[in-house]
Design a protein around this motif. Structure first.
Motif, mmCIF file in Angstrom:
data_model
loop_
_atom_site.group_PDB
_atom_site.id
_atom_site.type_symbol
_atom_site.label_atom_id
_atom_site.label_comp_id
_atom_site.label_asym_id
_atom_site.label_seq_id
_atom_site.Cartn_x
_atom_site.Cartn_y
_atom_site.Cartn_z
ATOM 1 N N ALA A 194 0.828 -1.205 0.000
ATOM 2 C CA ALA A 194 0.000 0.000 0.000
ATOM 3 C C ALA A 194 0.863 1.256 0.000
ATOM 4 C CB ALA A 194 -0.937 -0.002 1.210
ATOM 5 N N ALA A 195 1.964 1.246 0.756
ATOM 6 C CA ALA A 195 2.835 2.414 0.827
ATOM 7 C C ALA A 195 3.458 2.716 -0.529
ATOM 8 C CB ALA A 195 3.926 2.188 1.871
ATOM 9 N N ARG A 196 3.812 1.687 -1.286
ATOM 10 C CA ARG A 196 4.385 1.913 -2.613
ATOM 11 C C ARG A 196 3.350 2.513 -3.554
ATOM 12 N NH1 ARG A 196 4.429 -0.966 -7.140
ATOM 13 N NH2 ARG A 196 3.770 -2.912 -6.166
ATOM 14 N N VAL A 197 2.120 1.982 -3.505
ATOM 15 C CA VAL A 197 1.051 2.533 -4.350
ATOM 16 C C VAL A 197 0.827 3.996 -4.016
ATOM 17 C CG1 VAL A 197 -1.404 2.389 -4.905
ATOM 18 C CG2 VAL A 197 -0.050 0.290 -4.662
ATOM 19 N N LEU A 198 0.778 4.329 -2.738
ATOM 20 C CA LEU A 198 0.545 5.706 -2.300
ATOM 21 C C LEU A 198 1.715 6.609 -2.669
ATOM 22 C CD1 LEU A 198 -0.915 4.847 1.212
ATOM 23 C CD2 LEU A 198 -2.206 5.731 -0.737
ATOM 24 N N ALA A 199 2.941 6.100 -2.519
ATOM 25 C CA ALA A 199 4.113 6.917 -2.834
ATOM 26 C C ALA A 199 4.140 7.300 -4.312
ATOM 27 C CB ALA A 199 5.391 6.163 -2.460
ATOM 28 N N GLU A 200 3.747 6.371 -5.177
ATOM 29 C CA GLU A 200 3.741 6.683 -6.608
ATOM 30 C C GLU A 200 2.697 7.740 -6.945
ATOM 31 O OE1 GLU A 200 3.625 3.291 -9.158
ATOM 32 O OE2 GLU A 200 5.204 2.231 -8.072
ATOM 33 N N ALA A 201 1.667 7.848 -6.107
ATOM 34 C CA ALA A 201 0.642 8.883 -6.299
ATOM 35 C C ALA A 201 0.947 10.136 -5.482
ATOM 36 C CB ALA A 201 -0.731 8.337 -5.909
ATOM 37 N N HIS A 202 2.112 10.169 -4.831
ATOM 38 C CA HIS A 202 2.551 11.314 -4.024
ATOM 39 C C HIS A 202 1.594 11.592 -2.864
ATOM 40 C CE1 HIS A 202 5.570 12.014 -7.090
ATOM 41 N NE2 HIS A 202 4.617 12.069 -8.016
#
Length: 375
Positions: free
Chosen positions: A296-304
């Motif tokens: 989830a953190a990676r998905v969120l990081a890519e969306a800033h």
């Protein structure tokens, strides 16, 4: 309005017990509801019944009477809530809570996942939604729970855990969301049928397969207690899939302990980046705990979308008209500090730059400035 809150009772269905809430939890729970948009909370029930199916259900006035811990906590909570009335009034403008992330919820999908003769008894909708919500909460990310028929364009990230039944109209809406630059994360088995539970052809998860740039050839459920190791070190359980890349890239692959149908090196977690910047992540196995948080953190990081390591402190910004209020809830066992500026309505104390909050305590800060977003 929260229609039913329990003063103390927590059902332990697996253990067959009624567990009491520890001192202070009822108060913290109440402020969680208020922070996320409730204008009030009703308790069930006023007095414990002497007989009947719920004669040991917790109540505002328990069998022990008003000379009890529960009643004293409840009376103290009622006395202090008047001081934050301005924060929970019906807003004149704008959303009550501003969020960039949403989890898709569907009662139909919940019902559909309980259909007999599924590939695995572990295919469940409600536990999947709860696991994702918990992961986001532990990352310090405030999230909405939305219907797949709602307007998705206002979000940056949409997460779709195990939404088995997806209509053509809903599939088109998800595609428009991604085409508009949104980031979509789809769990295994989602979209494998239409809204009438007719299995879609050509690929499992077919409502999302083309959009995700994959083709799911075969389901490979795991035996109870079974697990697989992914190339990034994550542990998958319950479910795996034989899938092929069709425009997506593999972010993690299955390793040597995968089922022979799948084999080592087959994609397990994929991502497709569209020309307009939208992205689709696909998860073909069940992740839990730290592994789910990392995904989830990676998905969120890519969306800033910013995240914060969970330290037991929950921070939610709620707006009422042109004013904003920072709800801070310390679930931890140590004193915490949070950046804040304004007035703590609980005690009418000024907050100048830093709010210090004791373990188990709460604060509602009327902010003197509204720039920035709470995580």
């Amino acid at each position: 309005l929260l229609m039913e809150q329990s003063t103390s009772l927590v059902y332990d269905y697996a253990g067959g017990r009624m567990l009491p809430k520890e001192p202070g939890r009822m108060r913290r729970n109440t402020y969680q509801y208020l922070a996320r948009g409730a204008m009030g909370s009703l308790f069930f029930q006023w007095r414990s019944p002497l007989v009947g199916a719920e004669f040991f259900h917790s109540a505002m006035v328990p069998h022990a009477g008003p000379d009890s811990r529960i009643f004293r906590e409840l009376a103290a909570l009622g006395a202090e809530l008047a001081s934050i009335a301005e924060a929970v009034k019906n807003p004149d403008e704008g959303p009550v809570v501003e969020t960039r992330v949403a989890i898709v919820w569907s009662a139909d999908a919940w019902w559909a996942a309980q259909t007999p003769a599924m590939p695995s008894n572990d295919v469940e909708f409600l536990p999947a939604v709860r696991a994702v919500h918990t992961a986001l909460w532990e990352l310090g990310v405030v999230t909405d729970v939305v219907s797949p028929d709602e307007d998705l364009a206002r979000y940056d990230v949409i997460l779709v855990p195990s939404l088995l039944a997806v209509s053509d109209q809903q599939a088109d809406a998800f595609a428009r969301f991604v085409d508009g630059g949104g980031h979509l994360a789809v769990w295994h088995f989602a979209g494998s049928t239409d809204e009438h539970l007719r299995v879609r052809q050509g690929s499992y998860s077919a409502a999302f397969a083309s959009l995700a740039g994959i083709r799911v050839e075969e389901h490979v459920p795991l035996v109870p207690g079974g697990s697989v190791t992914l190339s990034d070190g994550a542990q998958g359980s319950s479910w795996t899939e034989l899938l092929h890349l069709n425009g997506a890239e593999a972010m993690a692959t299955y390793t040597g302990d995968a089922h022979p149908v799948i084999g080592a090196g087959s994609p397990a977690v994929t991502r497709r980046i569209l020309p307009g910047g939208g992205r689709v992540h696909y998860l073909s196995t069940r992740l839990a705990g730290a592994d789910l948080r990392s995904f989830a953190a990676r998905v969120l990081a890519e969306a800033h979308v910013p995240t914060a390591g969970f330290d037991g402190v929950e921070v939610v910004r709620r707006r009422a008209g042109s004013s904003s209020y920072l709800f801070v809830i310390n679930h931890g066992r140590a004193t915490a500090t949070v950046p804040a500026e304004g007035t703590n309505l609980l005690g009418s104390r000024p907050v100048t730059g830093t709010l210090t909050l004791a373990a188990g305590d709460v604060a509602v800060v009327r902010e003197s400035r509204t720039d920035g977003d709470a995580s």
